[in-house]
Design a protein around this motif. Sequence first.
Motif, mmCIF file in Angstrom:
data_model
loop_
_atom_site.group_PDB
_atom_site.id
_atom_site.type_symbol
_atom_site.label_atom_id
_atom_site.label_comp_id
_atom_site.label_asym_id
_atom_site.label_seq_id
_atom_site.Cartn_x
_atom_site.Cartn_y
_atom_site.Cartn_z
ATOM 1 N N LYS A 1 -7.271 -4.584 0.007
ATOM 2 C CA LYS A 1 -8.473 -4.143 0.709
ATOM 3 C C LYS A 1 -9.137 -5.372 1.322
ATOM 4 O O LYS A 1 -9.084 -6.467 0.757
ATOM 5 N N LYS A 2 -9.748 -5.200 2.481
ATOM 6 C CA LYS A 2 -10.337 -6.331 3.213
ATOM 7 C C LYS A 2 -11.258 -7.157 2.320
ATOM 8 O O LYS A 2 -11.218 -8.388 2.332
ATOM 9 N N GLU A 3 -12.090 -6.447 1.554
ATOM 10 C CA GLU A 3 -13.061 -7.155 0.715
ATOM 11 C C GLU A 3 -12.406 -7.891 -0.449
ATOM 12 O O GLU A 3 -13.067 -8.670 -1.142
ATOM 13 N N ASP A 4 -11.111 -7.667 -0.691
ATOM 14 C CA ASP A 4 -10.420 -8.297 -1.821
ATOM 15 C C ASP A 4 -9.454 -9.405 -1.390
ATOM 16 O O ASP A 4 -8.765 -9.981 -2.241
ATOM 17 N N ASP B 1 -4.906 -1.557 -0.642
ATOM 18 C CA ASP B 1 -5.284 -0.456 0.260
ATOM 19 C C ASP B 1 -4.108 0.519 0.305
ATOM 20 O O ASP B 1 -3.427 0.676 1.314
ATOM 21 N N SER C 1 0.661 2.918 2.154
ATOM 22 C CA SER C 1 -0.384 1.895 2.156
ATOM 23 C C SER C 1 -0.646 1.418 3.574
ATOM 24 O O SER C 1 0.138 1.676 4.494
ATOM 25 N N THR D 1 -6.400 3.637 10.079
ATOM 26 C CA THR D 1 -6.868 3.258 8.753
ATOM 27 C C THR D 1 -6.141 4.105 7.712
ATOM 28 O O THR D 1 -5.462 5.078 8.047
ATOM 29 N N SER D 2 -6.339 3.741 6.447
ATOM 30 C CA SER D 2 -5.719 4.528 5.378
ATOM 31 C C SER D 2 -6.262 5.958 5.378
ATOM 32 O O SER D 2 -5.524 6.915 5.119
ATOM 33 N N ASP E 1 -6.806 3.133 -4.516
ATOM 34 C CA ASP E 1 -7.337 1.912 -5.141
ATOM 35 C C ASP E 1 -6.484 1.433 -6.318
ATOM 36 O O ASP E 1 -6.987 1.140 -7.415
#
Length: 589
Positions: free
Chosen positions: A452-455, A469, A484, A237-238, A429
């Motif tokens: 980002k996953k949610e975006d 991300d 990234s 992950t980041s 971000d």
Amino acid sequence: MRTKYCGQIQTIDLNKKIAVCGWIYKIRNFGQFIFVDISDWTGIVQVVFQSNNDVIFKQAKKLKNNFCVQILGIVIKRKQKNCKLYTGEIEILADELNILNSSKPIPLDFTSNRDDTKLKYRYLDLRYNKIIENLKIRSNVVDLIRTFMKKKNFIDVETPILTKSTPEGARDYLVPSRNYHGKFFALPQSPQLFKQLLMISGVDRYYQIAKCFRDEDLRSDRQPEFTQIDIEASFVTSTQIRSIVEKLIKTVWSKTISSKLSKFPTISFHKSMEIYGSDKPDLRNPIKIIDVSNIFKKSNHKLFFNLNLNKKNRIALLRIPNASNLSRKKIDDYSEYSKKNGAKKLFYIKLEKIEDKYYNFQSSMKKLLNNHVINKILKKTNAKSKDILFLIADETHIVNKVLGMLRIKIGIDLKITKKSSWKPVWIVDFPMFIKDSNNCFSSMHHPFTSPKKEDEKKLHKTPELAIADSYDLVMNGYEIGGGSVRINNYNIQKKIFDILKIENKIQNKKFGFFIEALKYGAPPHAGIALGLDRIVMLLTNSKNIRDVIAFPKTTSATCLMTNSPSELNDYKLKEIGIKIIKNTFNEVT
């Protein structure tokens, strides 16, 4: 030819016969004695020639500065100690001198700061300058990086230098193909696509001390060819990749300059722009931008500030502690500085005395400042007696930019910035895209950065709101690294290219090999590129990135030493299928 380096001889070597090699740095003839300083890459040692040794004394009289010599002799105690030299307690009593090579007078004037002459004779500047010490530190830093990365199970993999031209931001340096006229290789701006391909190939943890090339405008911390510490890892992950890099930087700082860095704070891009006016904040300076838009929201306030209500505006200020004694001239200087950088006007409030709702102040916006407004400002800023406030009301991006620059300038001018400290910070971000005046998008970092996953859903309807991300590592106001989480999904990568308005034909032509690779089970992966040159520049307290590179280019991307870039003769040009055409302004195109 030698048994000791010049800068390493100490009292432990007294009465020993040694041989040293190097260059004559300084000569002092006192009749019966000739004192000579001889230097090599480790330092300087004094050599004495005595007239009772007639043969060698006659030879010594022929010496001139920069002659290359070998000297043999006995180490003796120095009568007058030189505390400025590491070898200042000893000297060498010479009994043999071999002149290995003579030298013309060197064409450098060390009392001048003429960079062009120093760069033309860089090999001589290196001999005399502390730059060679910087190169030693650079070498040690690279050793530390390699040792650290090996312990973390990363493997060093070289990627191609001759590669394909792809639209990644800056202009490419192009290399014409001799075998395929009209076709060109490009020198890599970074190993971006290759390191991602290595992740797809199953190389789980990759790093490289990579040479990169960008044809862009230069400044004190940029060069057309530069060196990256390139890192990529799969199934991370980041947060995990940042943790590895944070430990690496802490190791480098600790082992190189004995500085113990604490945990790196994390600030969002939006917050950084809001309170520091920059995505590269220098946290050694405690001054922050304070928003006071809500205090000045009445219509007469907006009229006073002459705000364009069709634009996104901001009213914000800097609180400078204990600076109300600033002269009017200094305030005018800061005002002029702000105007040059885009602000309409810089307002000030000098808080002479604040006591039980008694306000004694001077200001360039006094007509707006009744007790009620002043009270709100004091509460919002926590300002005290003897402080000064600098305020700008303008478009948001102008307020952020100018107050951010003014914050840095005032911090240095008033010695508020703690120059001896180290303040790293992660900026996270970032927006995925930047939109220009024509409503066209470009990547904030590069087109292989994952949202980002949610975006991910925002890419379809509101791409301007998508958050990447991604992460930048900033040290004392310098970006020393950026990275990234990468896109590992073919459909998302295709969507990013579409948002950037890269036509399908160009996508296939420029990135076809990479798009194809994403279809074969590409793993989740993330990485970062750290600027080795910039890191060493900071560690050595150098003012310019050229001071940590052996043979740098000028700010106009030329090499004065080799006189390159240079013209090619017609035969060479014909061989690679290129013809030089002069345009109507007599410029080569």
